[in-house]
Design a protein around this motif. Structure first.
Motif, short mmCIF file in Angstrom:
data_model
loop_
_atom_site.label_atom_id
_atom_site.label_comp_id
_atom_site.label_asym_id
_atom_site.label_seq_id
_atom_site.Cartn_x
_atom_site.Cartn_y
_atom_site.Cartn_z
N MET A 78 0.86 -1.18 0.00
CA MET A 78 0.00 0.00 0.00
C MET A 78 0.89 1.23 0.00
SD MET A 78 -2.85 -1.33 2.78
CE MET A 78 -1.63 -1.94 3.95
N ASN A 79 0.62 2.17 -0.87
CA ASN A 79 1.42 3.39 -0.97
C ASN A 79 1.10 4.28 0.24
OD1 ASN A 79 2.68 5.79 -1.59
ND2 ASN A 79 2.23 5.63 -3.78
N ASP A 127 0.02 7.88 -0.24
CA ASP A 127 -1.29 8.18 -0.81
C ASP A 127 -2.18 8.82 0.25
OD1 ASP A 127 -3.31 7.45 -3.16
OD2 ASP A 127 -4.30 6.97 -1.26
N LEU A 167 -4.41 6.08 1.87
CA LEU A 167 -3.70 4.98 2.51
C LEU A 167 -2.71 5.45 3.56
CD1 LEU A 167 -3.19 2.90 -0.73
CD2 LEU A 167 -4.79 2.41 1.12
N ARG A 224 -5.51 1.25 6.32
CA ARG A 224 -4.65 0.10 6.05
C ARG A 224 -5.06 -1.11 6.89
NH1 ARG A 224 -0.59 4.13 6.63
NH2 ARG A 224 0.37 3.07 8.42
N LEU A 264 -10.14 2.57 -5.05
CA LEU A 264 -8.70 2.40 -5.15
C LEU A 264 -8.37 1.65 -6.43
CD1 LEU A 264 -7.89 1.23 -1.50
CD2 LEU A 264 -7.49 3.52 -2.44
N TYR A 267 -5.58 -1.10 -8.17
CA TYR A 267 -4.71 -2.21 -7.76
C TYR A 267 -3.94 -2.66 -8.99
CZ TYR A 267 -3.77 -6.89 -5.63
OH TYR A 267 -3.21 -8.03 -5.12
N TYR A 321 1.25 4.05 -7.79
CA TYR A 321 0.26 3.00 -7.51
C TYR A 321 -0.42 3.32 -6.18
CZ TYR A 321 3.14 1.04 -3.78
OH TYR A 321 3.83 0.87 -2.60
N GLN A 322 -1.54 2.67 -5.93
CA GLN A 322 -2.18 2.69 -4.61
C GLN A 322 -2.02 1.33 -3.94
OE1 GLN A 322 -6.07 4.36 -6.02
NE2 GLN A 322 -5.76 5.85 -4.35
N TRP A 338 6.86 1.22 -0.40
CA TRP A 338 5.57 1.65 0.14
C TRP A 338 5.70 2.98 0.88
CZ3 TRP A 338 7.07 -3.10 -0.80
CH2 TRP A 338 8.05 -3.67 0.03
#
Length: 528
Positions: A282-283, A286, A289, A295, A367, A369, A414-415, A451
């Motif tokens: 998970m970024n 973001d 996130l 999370r 989100l 992926y 990315y997320q 991440w």
């Protein structure tokens, strides 16, 4: 949005493959029967080409495995708990925190019968340390080793740049013959001269041929010849194994197909624990996130046991962090994330993402992926997306060709995304993956903290852990690291997928090790 049942995601592909396997079994039964490989040669199927057997230039996991067969290190990492064992070294003495002396076993020889001496150890390390070296290991060695010096034919002194707890695992590096190399330090035909259980005699993109090393310091290989045959197509690997034209393959058959393949004539399956971790990244930069509650909600929304049962036929172990339970530094007393959709929804409410329409279709948040375009991995990603949808997180799965996918991950573009780690042999990987200095930058795009996780206490502990030489003190330090990372959940540790070997029923004695090295081929025999 309606949930998709993960059990049916790949049904057409699975049905096609199993039908193909069944067809080959019938055809094989009508013609030649039984194993088709030579009695004196073990034929092992690999899924990617190997361009080098020289440990200085290995760029893939398969190349590392090949190099370990042809070369031996001062230590080996083929033990169940991954504690290093002495290999070429008879003893290793610590003189102070940065000075170590290695004494070689007496009578060591390379595969051509020439003596293996301290000068070869020094030459092997120095060929990587030299400023002009193009070895992939150059930077890591320069950061670690201040000098490597010959004391006498059996003794080598290592001087480190700073105290380094990972020294023992670093000494797994394969030793090469200084006499066998050319003036440029390379080996003719790219075939290194080492002291492993085998010697590489031919290397091409399609096949690697090896012969038993008669001068090996351990028990000689059971079979005189080994052939690593590269077959890129997964269906072809299955057909060759079932048809008897290959003896063994490890971790190259999709886990949801293993049981069906194993039911065919001549094939049996064995599995063992692995040190590789599959994880959902998970970024943490973001805006959504960055909130630990989101999370944690994602982690709680996942029904990992159901995925393991449905997609991996049960051949995976739930993960709590980087380290598997069998590892000597594993701490199981950390925050865990069992499947709990109600708690996931509560955390999303608390984080400011309430359900906008009760039981209606509108999601709490959306989100993306990213995953590789591999059909199986993309299917697993869709299962995860479906489970997140059940708590109101709408997820769009975007498969990409791996190079594009990996480039996006390194850039932080990315997320959500999922990957596997490399071999987690030492808890120092917590530094590589979670220290804030390891966040990728323009000058260091390959750093491991992809991440973007930041925790000053984790930085402090992981830096101390790589300097602490006492194993028990290291265990205490990394126990706290594991607990902190589990609390912050910058990535969701999903599972450790089993190492799975499918082999001809006449193949006996292969031993599976957690890091999936191929050393077990040296103990393998074939019956008629």
């Amino acid at each position: 949005m309606p949930a998709h049942r993960h059990g049916n995601t790949l049904a057409p592909a699975v049905t096609f493959l199993i039908a193909a396997v069944g067809l080959l079994s019938v055809e094989a039964g009508c013609g030649r029967r039984g194993r088709q490989t030579p009695d004196d040669t073990l034929v092992v199927l690999m899924d990617t080409p190997m361009k080098s057997a020289d440990p200085r230039y290995c760029g893939t996991n398969n190349e590392v495995k090949l190099a370990r067969l042809a070369t031996a290190g001062l230590v080996a990492l083929d033990t169940p708990d991954l504690r290093p064992r002495l290999d070429l070294a008879e003893r290793i003495d610590r003189l102070d925190d940065v000075t170590f002396e290695v004494t070689l076993r007496p009578g060591l020889r390379f595969a051509d019968g020439s003596p293996l001496e301290a000068a070869d150890v020094v030459w092997s390390y120095q060929s990587v340390l030299d400023p002009g070296s193009d070895s992939l290991l150059h930077k890591g060695f320069v950061d670690r080793f201040a000098a490597v010096e010959e004391l006498d034919p059996r003794r080598v002194r290592f001087r480190l740049t700073a105290p380094l707890a990972t020294l023992m695992t670093d000494l797994e590096f394969g030793i090469l013959s200084r006499r066998g190399a050319g003036p440029d330090g390379r080996f003719a035909g790219g075939l290194p001269l080492g002291a492993g259980p085998y010697r590489v005699t031919a290397l091409s993109p399609a096949v690697v041929e090896l012969e038993r090393n008669p001068h090996y310091h351990g028990e000689p290989a059971a079979l005189p010849r080994l052939e690593l045959r590269v077959v890129r197509d997964a269906t072809a690997r299955i057909l060759m194994l079932v048809g008897g034209s290959a003896d063994l393959t490890q971790n190259t058959i999709r886990l949801d197909l293993v049981d069906d393949v194993a039911r065919r004539d001549r094939v049996e399956v064995a599995s063992g624990q692995s040190v590789l971790l599959t994880y959902l990244m998970m970024n943490n930069d973001d805006p959504v996130l960055a909130d630990v509650r989101v999370r944690r909600a994602i982690a709680l929304a996942l029904d990992r046991p159901a995925i393991i049962a449905g997609k991996f036929s049960g051949r995976a172990q739930l993960a709590t962090g980087l380290l598997p339970p069998a590892h000597w530094a594993y701490n199981g007393e950390v925050r865990r994330y069992p499947h709990d959709p109600a708690e996931a929804r509560r955390l999303l409410d608390e984080a400011g993402f309430p359900d906008p329409d009760g039981d209606g279709p509108a999601p709490r948040l959306r989100l993306t992926y990213k995953t590789s375009s591999d059909a199986f991995r993309a299917a697993v990603a869709r299962v995860i997306a479906s489970q997140l949808g059940e708590v109101g997180i709408a997820v769009e799965v975007r498969p990409f060709e791996f190079a594009t996918f990996f480039a996006d991950v390194k850039r932080g573009s990315y997320q959500l995304a999922s990957m596997q780690t490399s071999d987690i042999t030492d808890p120092d990987y917590y530094f590589s993956y979670f220290h804030s200095s390891r966040i990728p930058t323009a000058t260091d795009p390959d750093a491991g903290n992809r991440w973007r996780y930041r925790n000053p206490r984790v930085d402090e502990l992981t830096a101390a852990g790589r300097r602490e030489l006492d194993p028990e003190r290291r265990r205490v330090l990394y126990a706290e690291v594991q607990a902190l990372v589990a609390d912050d959940v910058p990535v969701v540790p999903l599972w450790h997928e089993d190492n799975v070997v499918l082999s001809n029923r006449e193949v006996q004695g292969y031993v599976i090790v957690p890091n999936a090295r191929l050393g077990g081929v040296a103990r393998t025999t074939k019956a008629r």
